[in-house]
Design an enzyme around this catalytic site. Structure first.
Site, PDB file in Angstrom:
ATOM      1  N   LYS A 193       0.865  -1.043  -0.003  1.00 23.97           N
ATOM      2  CA  LYS A 193      -0.053   0.136  -0.067  1.00 23.97           C
ATOM      3  C   LYS A 193       0.689   1.259  -0.202  1.00 23.97           C
ATOM      4  O   LYS A 193       0.667   2.253  -0.708  1.00 23.97           O
ATOM      5  CB  LYS A 193      -0.975   0.123   1.242  1.00 23.97           C
ATOM      6  CG  LYS A 193      -1.744   1.202   1.504  1.00 23.97           C
ATOM      7  CD  LYS A 193      -3.048   0.946   2.338  1.00 23.97           C
ATOM      8  CE  LYS A 193      -3.299   2.304   2.880  1.00 23.97           C
ATOM      9  NZ  LYS A 193      -2.626   2.554   4.323  1.00 23.97           N
ATOM     10  N   ASP A 245      -6.886   0.643   0.653  1.00 25.13           N
ATOM     11  CA  ASP A 245      -6.909   1.264   1.948  1.00 25.13           C
ATOM     12  C   ASP A 245      -8.153   0.772   2.569  1.00 25.13           C
ATOM     13  O   ASP A 245      -9.113   0.007   1.843  1.00 25.13           O
ATOM     14  CB  ASP A 245      -6.735   2.641   2.183  1.00 25.13           C
ATOM     15  CG  ASP A 245      -7.656   3.560   1.807  1.00 25.13           C
ATOM     16  OD1 ASP A 245      -8.702   2.815   1.053  1.00 25.13           O
ATOM     17  OD2 ASP A 245      -7.789   4.865   2.277  1.00 25.13           O
TER      18      ASP A 245
END
Ligand code: SF4
Length: 211
Positions: free
Chosen positions: A121, A140
């Site tokens: 991420k 997310d």
């Protein structure tokens, strides 16, 4: 409507709904974005943006992050939560950047995820927003929730969600896609009480009025 058709319609609509969607973390170079993204775990971008001006003034290079005392760094970033592990990650990543990458944030997924405390991420945030490289999609909590509600995936694991999203959307929108979904997730499709009656995607959303 198939999943592919829904993705195509989203790619058409979302840029019109959120023409200014962007990374909401403040940064002026890849190193600052890497640090801000590490700080953003379990914390709002707004809170991170309150902490980073002092931090970025104190540390301007990877060497300075590598050399700042742990306690001093913890004190500066305390209000972002999990400050001990975040300070350890930032200092560790900075040490590797100095030792293995001549002090420059690397530009590949493989090199980034080798840095301590940096996962897919964070790497995708840095690649997409600091370097303009669409290597993957940032998944997310908002992107996870919206991908499920919009019927783009059935997966709950971020890596598997990302694998579904990259199949549905053209590479050139991967970075923007997460910004669009995050903007929609913050402004309309919030976790607890999504505003389905006012939602611009209601007619194509399989979860409308049921989320
Ligand atoms: S219709 Fe409701 S569940 Fe679907 S995207 Fe809009 S706010 Fe979210």
């Amino acid at each position: 409507m198939t999943r592919t058709e829904r993705a195509q319609e989203l790619a058409r609509r979302l840029p019109r709904i959120y023409p200014t969607a962007h990374c909401e973390l403040d940064f002026s170079n890849p190193l600052e974005l890497l640090v801000a993204t590490i700080l953003s775990a379990q914390c709002t971008d707004k809170r991170v943006n309150m902490v980073t001006p002092a931090l970025f003034a104190r540390c301007r290079t990877a060497r300075e992050y590598a050399e700042i005392p742990q306690e001093e760094l913890e004190g500066i970033i305390r209000t972002t939560g999990f400050f001990r592990s975040k300070a350890t990650s930032i200092r560790g990543a900075a040490r590797d950047i100095v030792a293995k990458h001549s002090g420059e944030v690397p530009r590949t997924m493989l090199e980034l995820i080798e840095l301590p405390g940096v996962g897919r991420k964070t790497a995708n945030v840095v690649l997409g927003n600091a370097f303009g490289i669409n290597d993957g999609v940032v998944v997310d909590t908002h992107v996870t929730r919206l991908s499920l509600r919009l019927g783009l995936t059935r997966q709950k694991n971020p890596v598997k969600i990302e694998a579904d999203l990259v199949k549905l959307f053209p590479r050139e929108v991967w970075t923007l896609l997460s910004h669009w979904l995050i903007f929609h997730g913050r402004r309309r499709c919030v976790a607890r009480k999504p505003d389905c009656p006012g939602c611009e995607l209601r007619d194509i959303c399989p979860s409308a009025d049921r989320a």
